[in-house]
Design a protein around this motif. Sequence first.
Motif, short mmCIF file in Angstrom:
data_model
loop_
_atom_site.label_atom_id
_atom_site.label_comp_id
_atom_site.label_asym_id
_atom_site.label_seq_id
_atom_site.Cartn_x
_atom_site.Cartn_y
_atom_site.Cartn_z
N PRO A 95 18.72 10.37 3.95
CA PRO A 95 17.73 9.44 4.59
C PRO A 95 16.35 9.51 4.33
N GLN A 96 15.87 8.24 4.09
CA GLN A 96 14.38 8.55 4.30
C GLN A 96 13.86 7.38 5.41
N PHE A 97 14.80 6.66 5.68
CA PHE A 97 14.40 5.80 6.43
C PHE A 97 16.15 5.53 7.47
N VAL A 98 15.55 5.78 8.65
CA VAL A 98 16.41 5.49 9.71
C VAL A 98 16.38 4.64 10.69
N VAL A 99 17.79 3.89 11.05
CA VAL A 99 17.25 3.16 11.96
C VAL A 99 18.10 3.19 13.51
N ALA A 100 17.80 3.80 14.57
CA ALA A 100 17.91 3.50 15.35
C ALA A 100 18.66 2.98 16.55
N ASP A 101 19.67 2.35 17.03
CA ASP A 101 19.76 1.04 17.34
C ASP A 101 20.42 1.78 19.25
N LEU A 141 22.49 -0.93 -4.02
CA LEU A 141 22.42 -1.47 -3.03
C LEU A 141 23.02 0.19 -2.73
N LYS A 142 24.16 0.76 -3.19
CA LYS A 142 24.55 1.72 -3.26
C LYS A 142 23.35 2.88 -3.34
N ASP A 143 22.42 2.78 -3.61
CA ASP A 143 21.99 4.04 -3.75
C ASP A 143 20.71 3.82 -2.62
N TYR A 144 20.41 2.74 -2.48
CA TYR A 144 19.48 2.55 -1.15
C TYR A 144 20.28 3.04 0.60
N ASP A 185 9.20 1.07 -0.87
CA ASP A 185 9.07 2.09 -1.53
C ASP A 185 8.61 3.69 -0.62
N ASP A 186 9.62 4.41 -1.39
CA ASP A 186 9.51 5.26 -0.82
C ASP A 186 8.67 6.61 -1.37
N GLY A 187 8.13 5.93 -3.29
CA GLY A 187 7.37 7.09 -3.47
C GLY A 187 8.47 7.15 -5.05
N ASP A 188 9.89 7.56 -4.42
CA ASP A 188 10.94 7.93 -5.51
C ASP A 188 11.97 6.91 -6.06
N ALA A 189 11.59 6.00 -5.04
CA ALA A 189 12.75 4.92 -5.54
C ALA A 189 11.63 3.82 -4.85
N GLN A 190 12.01 2.30 -5.22
CA GLN A 190 11.62 0.76 -4.56
C GLN A 190 12.74 0.18 -5.51
N TYR A 191 13.40 -0.32 -4.16
CA TYR A 191 13.77 -1.64 -3.93
C TYR A 191 13.06 -3.79 -3.30
N SER A 233 0.67 -0.62 -0.37
CA SER A 233 0.01 0.34 -0.04
C SER A 233 1.28 1.22 -0.33
N ASP A 234 0.36 2.43 -0.35
CA ASP A 234 0.80 3.57 -0.43
C ASP A 234 1.25 4.03 0.76
N ASP A 235 0.94 4.18 1.49
CA ASP A 235 1.13 4.35 2.59
C ASP A 235 2.38 3.66 4.23
N VAL A 236 3.08 2.32 3.28
CA VAL A 236 3.83 1.46 4.00
C VAL A 236 5.01 2.14 2.92
N LEU A 237 6.38 2.50 3.99
CA LEU A 237 7.89 2.40 3.38
C LEU A 237 8.70 1.01 3.38
N ILE A 238 8.29 0.09 4.37
CA ILE A 238 8.96 -1.06 4.46
C ILE A 238 8.22 -2.28 4.13
N GLU A 239 8.03 -2.97 3.80
CA GLU A 239 7.03 -3.88 4.07
C GLU A 239 7.49 -5.35 4.04
N ALA A 240 7.97 -6.57 5.47
CA ALA A 240 9.11 -7.04 4.96
C ALA A 240 8.27 -8.16 5.55
N ARG A 241 8.15 -9.67 4.57
CA ARG A 241 7.00 -10.65 4.82
C ARG A 241 8.24 -11.80 4.51
N ASP A 242 7.51 -12.59 6.11
CA ASP A 242 7.97 -14.55 6.30
C ASP A 242 9.85 -13.62 6.54
#
Lengths: 332, 332
Positions: A180-186, A93-96, A77-83, A2-11
């Motif tokens: 970035p669009q997505f940031v992991v803060a560990d 991978l570098k672009d991601y 999927d951030d709207g501009d790019a899909q991976y 769906s459009d408002d999902v940035l990261i979708e992990a399955r299994d």
Amino acid sequence: MSDDVLIEARDLSVHYPLRGGGLFGPKPVVRAVESVNLDIGKGNFFGLVGESGSGKTTLGKALLRAAPITRGSVQYDDGDAQYALTNLMGKDLKDYRKRAQLIFQDPYAALSPRMTVRDIIAEPLEVMGLTSSREETDERVREIAAKCRLNLEHLRRFPHAFSGGQRQRISIARALVSKPQFVVADESVAALDVSIQADVLNLLQEIQQEMGLTFLFISHDLSVVAHICDHVAVMYLGRLVETAPTRELFSAPKHPYTKALLSAIPSLDPDDRGKAQKLEGEIPSPTNQPSGCKFHTRCPYVTDLCRKEEPILQHSSDGHEVACHRWEELMD
Amino acid sequence: MTRLLDVENLTLQFDTDEGRITAVDNVSFSLEAGEVMGLVGESGSGKSVTAKSVMKLNPSNAIYSDNTNITLHLDSGPVDIMSLKTSTDLQVVRGGAISMIFQEPMASFAPAISIGSQMVEQLQIHTDMNAKRAQEVSIEMLDRVGISDASSRFKQFAFELSGGMRQRAMIAMALSTKPKLLIADEPTTALDVTIQAQVIDLMKDLVDDFGMGIVFITHDLGVIAQTADKVAVMYLGRLVEQGTVRDVIRNPAHPYTKGLIAALPQLDDLDTPLTPIPGDIPSPLERPSGCVFNTRCSANLGERCSSAIPEFLKVTDDHQVACHLYDEGASK
């Protein structure tokens, strides 16, 4: 997706092979992350909690393609790019990497002592080739430094001159300079004192709103997560056991593990002693996992079904999912 | 109650390459037998150094002031800690009358010697038990702290135990000599909340059983609220507030204590934004004059706070604060 999902992990599964095992027998593996289904919405401040050894860091790394994905898929999927992360290689991978960044736990270990703050923040821009001139790089560095409340004259100094809170702001600036669009803060505030921690949390929240970022905030500290995140997932031994909007999760937890975690937080009320519902034992080893529900060895409500069959994450109410055979009866 | 420990005018400086650093400045407190005192403060506040002074465990560049007086009251009579010079003299208190539990149990056990041998060694040094009896007592203690299958754990090495188990073993070892005073330096900080709750319970049981006094060092006010009878708050080497746990946590008087509580994310109130204490803890090389907290204090009165060191004043009979806001005739 769906459009408002940035990261979708399955299994999504991450297994690490171990050395040893019999010549003909199966090689032992660490099942760090096992069959995780997860949607992170655009602009979410998504919290991931669990004890040490629950696989939260590995899951975060897998979403950044910094851990090997054994099985399953991750779509970005951030709207501009899909991976599709599973097969990402070379230039893609570098672009991601420009779009997905990581903020580390320990600001003392994450910054090179031999680089000035300016060089530390500018390095991602130079490595990724995002700017064409030194002037442009400096401009970008100054811009992000101001956002992270760093003094411009600090840029010429070395990290050792800074306190923990300031160093963490430098790490944040470095992670965000590539926009970035997505940031992991560990565990990004775990090493900080409470008085400083509040400042860094407020900064993360401000920046997230201002830049429209999506955060995956990994933490073992539930009270921090409760304050900063809008959505929370609870992990146990590589599985998601419960996910819900923050307020829903904290006001009406459904999984016995979530309940126990919440009740183990020491209360600030000295007259509230000993009321906590205590969890026996410790998290089992990921190489030698229990059968059925992974939590059954410590669960006070265990039945035969729990020992045999692993519960799947199921919808319980709006946006709330739980993986427990007995959550409904335990609600009353 | 019987008095166990008196610390008077403890002042401790370190000679370093960068100059003489004041780590502890004129700290006085006392502890009764069977009492748990929480020592709270941020990193760099001098809480560990203060506690280590009680058994003169600080490095050799430590300089104690002449009027520093630490007295440990044992059944055999008072011991003047400052007069003990050689390590043979100090052996009576170190590990005997006083035991210590450290934050990182992996770092406090010798990695190549079994847990059991280390426990037996300690008992043989401090008691007149023979090896066989010492082994029996050690296994009893391991069993007492909730380690299942104690006799086989006795033969294992520190790396073979999980974090929570190691901390239990550490506690068993510290208590096997039946110390009068236990110093616990952040004993639960490296543990998960669920394990922390177990360790806190265990320590409370042991206080009841053994009737020893505990100095519990932590930065976590929640842990203090759950364990301590009284609290001392430290900032930059000075005590700023002390009193019973109820008084200090419910009615904090010092702006620093208030700030610590306001910065703490609390689960029952998710709407109030977190309030950080502005600025960072100053370097011990640049200790502010007057009240050490004046550079970060929101209630700073100006001239008075930056020039005069505040004396301890009574808030109630069991609650004292060192702050100019409570001086006679101070303008509020």
